[in-house]
Design a protein around this motif. Structure first.
Motif, PDB file in Angstrom:
ATOM      1  N   THR A 173      32.997  37.245  39.160  1.00  0.00           N
ATOM      2  CA  THR A 173      33.313  36.502  40.377  1.00  0.00           C
ATOM      3  C   THR A 173      34.137  35.266  40.037  1.00  0.00           C
ATOM      4  OG1 THR A 173      31.276  37.260  41.419  1.00  0.00           O
ATOM      5  CG2 THR A 173      32.337  35.327  42.389  1.00  0.00           C
ATOM      6  N   GLU A 184      35.102  38.620  44.204  1.00  0.00           N
ATOM      7  CA  GLU A 184      34.945  39.536  43.086  1.00  0.00           C
ATOM      8  C   GLU A 184      36.313  39.909  42.534  1.00  0.00           C
ATOM      9  OE1 GLU A 184      32.257  43.507  42.038  1.00  0.00           O
ATOM     10  OE2 GLU A 184      32.527  42.837  44.110  1.00  0.00           O
ATOM     11  N   TRP A 222      39.339  40.774  47.397  1.00  0.00           N
ATOM     12  CA  TRP A 222      39.288  40.802  45.938  1.00  0.00           C
ATOM     13  C   TRP A 222      40.209  39.743  45.350  1.00  0.00           C
ATOM     14  CZ3 TRP A 222      39.280  46.251  47.610  1.00  0.00           C
ATOM     15  CH2 TRP A 222      38.057  46.895  47.341  1.00  0.00           C
TER      16      TRP A 222
END
Length: 343
Positions: free
Chosen positions: A119, A124, A247
């Motif tokens: 992370t 993430e 992401w």
């Protein structure tokens, strides 16, 4: 220490099997059980399949139990289609892409794959991008000197030293990830900065498709590269979609690649100029704020009217304008898929 993620490394070939095998030989010793090296011939129509096929046994011997495969695409439908052929049926933890005109340093794969799934900044990590250095050594071009050269974003001109030239040159950075400017232009961060002087943070907008890794879950959720772009800007588009789905992309300076810049496709050809102009507008229309789309269109018009390559630029512009309605529909669909926290 936990084992690194398994990986499928994909190298796409088009009419340069010697380069492709060189790239594969550089990465093969870093593979292990559970990994897969896939070489894709993208409809070369020459002796590429035979030459690469003849090198597979040696690659398998170097790959320490990893699978090594050759995939034959019957036609050249573009870089994205070549990668898709190599990624089909992937069950490894990650997809890694390597340009066929690049070679990797020791420890490259371990470093590139390590951040995946961690992370950063509350997001993430879905993809990583390498430190790509230009092969050879370079010096500043003297005023009035006429020889092949590359131009930095600050206007500095660099020429590569020949094997017979005396003197010490600089090693230059090709990329530490991708950025997008106010007119939708995707470009390599730290382009032509002397190596060691880049000092770039790990956080970066996007990945460089020439040396990167993407989590399989992210790759499959996004459908991989857009194949309709044919070539260029696939990595910028994928980077936008990664971020839109929540992401993060991370630059890994310990994952080092040497790249023979534009040895597979010239950056001054009519095809490059046309496709680059078209795809810059299309990707901006699919993802960027409206002012950026307007800037992308305006910049292309001005470049077409004033620049020396009017024909290819204006053809690319016309192709982009014809496809704008479809891009706006794509934009609407992508917006609907975004996590609510980043809308």
């Amino acid at each position: 220490m936990s084992a690194r993620p398994t990986v499928r490394v994909i190298i796409v070939n088009w009419r340069n099997p010697a380069l492709t095998l060189r790239a594969a030989r550089s990465v093969a010793p870093q593979l292990g059980a559970g990994d897969h090296l896939v070489l894709v011939d993208n409809g070369s129509g020459d002796d590429s399949v035979a030459v690469i096929g003849g090198g597979l046994d040696a690659l398998r011997g170097a790959a320490a139990g990893a699978r090594v495969s050759l995939v034959e695409n019957p036609v050249n439908a573009g870089f994205g289609a070549g990668v898709a052929a190599g990624a089909g049926g992937a069950d490894e933890d990650a997809i890694a892409l390597l340009n066929n005109d690049a070679t990797v340093d020791d420890g490259y794969l371990d470093a590139l794959l390590a951040p995946l799934g961690t992370t950063r900044g509350g997001a993430e990590v879905g993809a990583t991008t390498a430190l790509i250095l230009l092969s050879g050594t370079w010096r500043s071009l003297a005023p009035g000197e006429d020889r092949p050269h590359l131009v930095a974003r600050d206007g500095a001109r660099w020429t590569r030293l020949g094997d017979d030239e005396a003197g010490e040159g600089a090693v230059l950075v090709n990329s530490t990830g991708n950025l997008v400017d106010a007119s939708g232009n995707g470009y390599d961060r730290d382009w032509l900065v002397p190596a060691g002087q880049e000092h770039s943070p790990s956080e970066v907008f996007g990945l460089c498709g020439g040396a990167c890794a993407i989590r399989r879950e992210a790759w499959q959720a996004l459908g991989g590269f857009r194949e309709d772009l044919f070539m260029y800007y696939e990595d910028t588009d994928l980077s936008w979609r990664l971020r839109e789905r929540g992401w993060a992309v991370v630059y890994v300076r310990e994952a080092v690649v040497l790249h023979e810049h534009a040895s597979s496709s010239g950056t001054s050809s009519a095809m490059f100029i046309r496709v680059n102009a078209r795809n810059r507008i299309l990707v901006a229309a699919a993802h960027s704020p409206v002012p950026v789309v307007i800037q992308a269109l305006a910049r292309t018009v001005v470049r077409g009217l004033r620049g020396p390559r009017r024909g290819p630029v204006m053809t690319g512009l016309a192709q982009a304008v014809a496809r704008l309605p479809r891009e706006l529909r794509r934009r609407t669909r992508e917006h609907a898929r975004r996590p609510s926290r980043i809308r």
